[in-house]
Design an enzyme around this catalytic site. Structure first.
Site, PDB file in Angstrom:
ATOM      1  N   HIS A 247      50.248  39.712  44.161  1.00 45.59           N
ATOM      2  CA  HIS A 247      49.064  39.811  43.308  1.00 45.59           C
ATOM      3  C   HIS A 247      47.772  40.009  44.091  1.00 45.59           C
ATOM      4  O   HIS A 247      46.932  40.810  43.705  1.00 45.59           O
ATOM      5  CB  HIS A 247      48.961  38.542  42.459  1.00 45.59           C
ATOM      6  CG  HIS A 247      47.765  38.508  41.560  1.00 45.59           C
ATOM      7  ND1 HIS A 247      47.526  39.489  40.616  1.00 45.59           N
ATOM      8  CD2 HIS A 247      46.736  37.614  41.456  1.00 45.59           C
ATOM      9  CE1 HIS A 247      46.405  39.202  39.962  1.00 45.59           C
ATOM     10  NE2 HIS A 247      45.907  38.085  40.453  1.00 45.59           N
TER      11      HIS A 247
ATOM     12  N   GLU B  32      41.210  27.134  34.947  1.00 41.39           N
ATOM     13  CA  GLU B  32      42.428  27.734  35.488  1.00 41.39           C
ATOM     14  C   GLU B  32      42.954  26.849  36.608  1.00 41.39           C
ATOM     15  O   GLU B  32      42.338  25.849  36.978  1.00 41.39           O
ATOM     16  CB  GLU B  32      42.162  29.164  35.978  1.00 41.39           C
ATOM     17  CG  GLU B  32      41.828  30.137  34.852  1.00 41.39           C
ATOM     18  CD  GLU B  32      41.601  31.548  35.339  1.00 41.39           C
ATOM     19  OE1 GLU B  32      41.747  31.792  36.551  1.00 41.39           O
ATOM     20  OE2 GLU B  32      41.269  32.421  34.514  1.00 41.39           O
TER      21      GLU B  32
ATOM     22  N   ARG C  99      47.972  28.178  42.835  1.00 44.12           N
ATOM     23  CA  ARG C  99      48.975  29.222  42.596  1.00 44.12           C
ATOM     24  C   ARG C  99      50.164  29.151  43.546  1.00 44.12           C
ATOM     25  O   ARG C  99      51.303  29.395  43.144  1.00 44.12           O
ATOM     26  CB  ARG C  99      48.312  30.596  42.685  1.00 44.12           C
ATOM     27  CG  ARG C  99      47.455  30.897  41.480  1.00 44.12           C
ATOM     28  CD  ARG C  99      46.807  32.246  41.592  1.00 44.12           C
ATOM     29  NE  ARG C  99      46.015  32.512  40.391  1.00 44.12           N
ATOM     30  CZ  ARG C  99      45.250  33.573  40.232  1.00 44.12           C
ATOM     31  NH1 ARG C  99      45.166  34.471  41.194  1.00 44.12           N
ATOM     32  NH2 ARG C  99      44.562  33.743  39.123  1.00 44.12           N
TER      33      ARG C  99
ATOM     34  N   ARG D 297      43.937  31.836  47.657  1.00 46.85           N
ATOM     35  CA  ARG D 297      42.734  32.015  46.833  1.00 46.85           C
ATOM     36  C   ARG D 297      42.762  31.113  45.609  1.00 46.85           C
ATOM     37  O   ARG D 297      43.750  31.057  44.880  1.00 46.85           O
ATOM     38  CB  ARG D 297      42.624  33.470  46.383  1.00 46.85           C
ATOM     39  CG  ARG D 297      41.502  33.724  45.387  1.00 46.85           C
ATOM     40  CD  ARG D 297      41.396  35.187  45.047  1.00 46.85           C
ATOM     41  NE  ARG D 297      42.536  35.677  44.287  1.00 46.85           N
ATOM     42  CZ  ARG D 297      42.584  35.751  42.959  1.00 46.85           C
ATOM     43  NH1 ARG D 297      41.552  35.310  42.234  1.00 46.85           N
ATOM     44  NH2 ARG D 297      43.639  36.240  42.351  1.00 46.85           N
TER      45      ARG D 297
ATOM     46  N   HIS E   7      51.425  35.914  42.410  1.00 51.47           N
ATOM     47  CA  HIS E   7      51.028  35.269  41.156  1.00 51.47           C
ATOM     48  C   HIS E   7      52.252  34.653  40.496  1.00 51.47           C
ATOM     49  O   HIS E   7      53.309  35.299  40.406  1.00 51.47           O
ATOM     50  CB  HIS E   7      50.375  36.287  40.221  1.00 51.47           C
ATOM     51  CG  HIS E   7      49.567  35.644  39.129  1.00 51.47           C
ATOM     52  ND1 HIS E   7      50.160  34.991  38.066  1.00 51.47           N
ATOM     53  CD2 HIS E   7      48.234  35.539  38.945  1.00 51.47           C
ATOM     54  CE1 HIS E   7      49.218  34.515  37.274  1.00 51.47           C
ATOM     55  NE2 HIS E   7      48.031  34.835  37.786  1.00 51.47           N
TER      56      HIS E   7
END
Length: 567
Positions: A370, A130, A309, A405, A260
């Protein structure tokens, strides 16, 4: 601007019943369930309290997976480096080292507890990649239903010991406040000694009660409902953060909210919990296109669609502004229909519910709230600044995430630090370091915000400390939040009180307090970094801002802030 003042407790009836335990765990996501299971065999009695059913909460919605260096070609050091890069200089390296070194063992323990992860034809865990990761280290279950599988396995473990006299579960219970003992010489609240809670009709007890314990573990999840729309469930009203703040605990990194990049876009008027299109879809090769059909991420970052992100979310917003659009497209069609249905069955089904076939159609996406990277400040065993009070999972600020994160580190953080907190509590109970303490009422005001104000508060938070922030917008938000009545239980209009103490009002009060602290922190940090983007301070400023902003309420109710160095 006048100093911000916050109440030190919620307006609520006195407890009508009392239950006692050695440890009280609040929340039934991955952190709360892990803590309760670990404590059950290590202390005489543990109480697990959850706002809905055991299987509710944010964990069940986690699609992507859990990150850990499980492949022989990967390493904790590589995982640490990716985490530090994503955190943009604000991670606590000690906490990250704990996460990545203990993470693989905790994931294997999760498998031993019955969690069934996807495996390849060779029988080994199927690992994928990811955003922000330079290795395949994301273990997943059911294709894109990892959180649901982890929740199922842990809940089954709890259900198997329901009849054990050493554990009690109270469902449908909203925790109101952390109970504290006698104040210290500085006037600050004493050690945590339990919680007050309201059982919402279907639990094993009725009304408001008190759960007394030598230790309290907050594992209440995130703050998504502070915003007008979020991927978080409706229960995510910031209850744990607000309760900890009122009890005198320090909060940190609260300005860092992760939006997100790829949340299903259904129009500008949509509210409530939105459908997440997991980062794992991009991890398998899906592409981001603007509304002209142009792929734009390769020009933004070397990792393109797999950049961290905050980078992807900001790039999407910029491209939306350039093209005058309110969304971009996610294109997964080239991955093949059979693969998409097999790898992402949940996402495929949820998109189909909205009339979108991801195997043949582009998916409209835009950033939405998110995850909250900040929370209640803890050390590496979960202790907060209030003795006897611990926190784990999204409600906590362990220092692992910094300003942003890294994808799929959240489930791992819940596992690792809930395990550590439980072990530390067990040792402290056994040694007598966590004595039983009688609660005392804290000085200061009691607060209640009318449920009718919730939409107003959410609009202020969305427009102020939202995806893009500015000094002017945040200053307006501070003023607007201060104008929201917080004494609705005392105000009378046309012969009736504006509001009575009840669930919707308590949740709205928590939302208001979290929005107030979040806005204050976002206004104070005059730079852009990770999940905090200031249009008036667009650059990162390491000289002035490589630090953690820590906020707390003093004994008089004033919100205070200090700059804590990154060790």
């Amino acid at each position: 601007m006048a100093p911000t003042r916050l109440a030190t407790r919620l307006a609520a009836p006195q407890p009508g019943w009392v239950v006692e335990a050695d440890a009280v765990v609040v929340g039934s996501g991955i952190a709360g369930l892990t803590a309760a299971l670990e404590l059950r065999t290590r202390v005489p009695r543990v109480l697990l309290v959850t706002k809905d059913t055991l299987a509710s909460g944010s964990t069940v919605w986690a699609q992507g997976g859990v990150a850990a260096a499980l492949d022989p070609t990967d390493s904790p050091v590589a995982h640490l480096q990716d985490t530090l890069v994503a955190g943009v200089g604000l991670c606590d390296p000690r906490a990250v080292e704990v996460l990545v070194t203990e993470g693989p063992a905790r994931v294997r323990e999760l498998v031993a507890r019955g969690a069934v992860f996807d495996r390849g034809s060779d029988g080994e865990l199927s690992l994928t990649r990811e955003g922000g990761h330079h290795a395949d280290r994301i273990a997943h279950a059911g294709g894109d239903a990892t959180g649901a599988e982890i929740s199922r396995a842990l809940v089954a473990q709890i259900e198997a010991v329901r009849d054990d006299p050493g554990i009690e579960v109270i469902e449908h219970a909203l925790v109101l406040d952390v109970l504290t003992g006698p104040a210290g010489p500085d006037g600050r609240p004493g050690r945590a000694c339990g919680v007050t809670l309201h059982v919402i009709g279907e639990g094993s007890r009725d009304g408001v009660g008190a759960a007394l314990g030598r230790a309290v573990v907050l594992a209440t999840g995130g703050i998504g409902q502070v915003y007008r729309s979020s991927t978080n469930p409706v229960q995510a009203t910031g209850d744990g953060i607000a309760a900890a703040l009122r009890a005198g605990a320090t909060l940190g990194d609260v300005e860092f909210v992760q939006f997100h990049p790829t949340v299903l876009w259904l129009g500008s008027g949509v509210k409530g919990q939105l459908t997440l299109v997991s980062e794992a879809v991009r991890g398998e090769g899906a592409l981001l296109l603007d509304t002209d059909g142009v792929r734009f991420m390769p020009d933004v970052h070397p990792m393109a669609e797999l950049a961290p992100r905050d980078v992807v979310a900001k790039a999407i917003l910029q491209r939306m502004a350039e093209t005058g659009s309110d969304h971009v497209w996610l294109d997964a069609r080239h991955l093949g229909a059979d693969f998409l249905r097999r790898r992402f069955p949940t996402i495929h089904e949820r998109l189909s519910d909205h009339g979108i076939d991801m195997t043949t159609e582009l998916i409209p996406v835009a950033p939405a709230q998110h995850y909250h990277s900040g929370g209640v400040v803890t050390d590496i065993v979960g202790r907060t600044t209030v003795p006897g009070l611990y926190a784990a999972g999204e409600v906590a600020c362990t220092g692992v995430h910094g300003a942003n994160r890294l994808a799929s580190n959240s489930l791992l953080e819940g596992l690792v630090f809930a395990h550590r907190a439980a072990r530390h509590i067990a040792g402290a109970v056994a040694s007598g370091a966590l004595p039983a303490t009688d609660p005392e009422e804290r000085p200061g005001d009691a607060a209640l915000v009318a449920a009718a104000s919730r939409a107003r508060v959410q609009r202020i938070a969305t427009d102020g400390p939202g995806v893009l922030r500015s000094g002017d917008g945040l200053s307006r938000a501070v003023t607007a939040l201060a104008a929201v009545p917080t004494d609705a239980h005392l105000r009378v209009d046309d012969g009736r009180r504006l509001a009575a103490p009840q669930v919707a009002e308590w949740e709205t009060t928590n939302i208001h307090q979290v929005a107030t602290v979040l806005t204050a922190a976002a206004l104070a940090r005059e730079e852009s970094r990770g999940g905090h983007v200031r249009t008036d301070f667009p650059q990162r400023d390491d000289e002035r801002w490589r630090l953690r902003l820590e906020l707390a309420v003093d004994p008089d109710g004033a919100l205070t802030a200090r700059r804590a160095p990154i060790v």
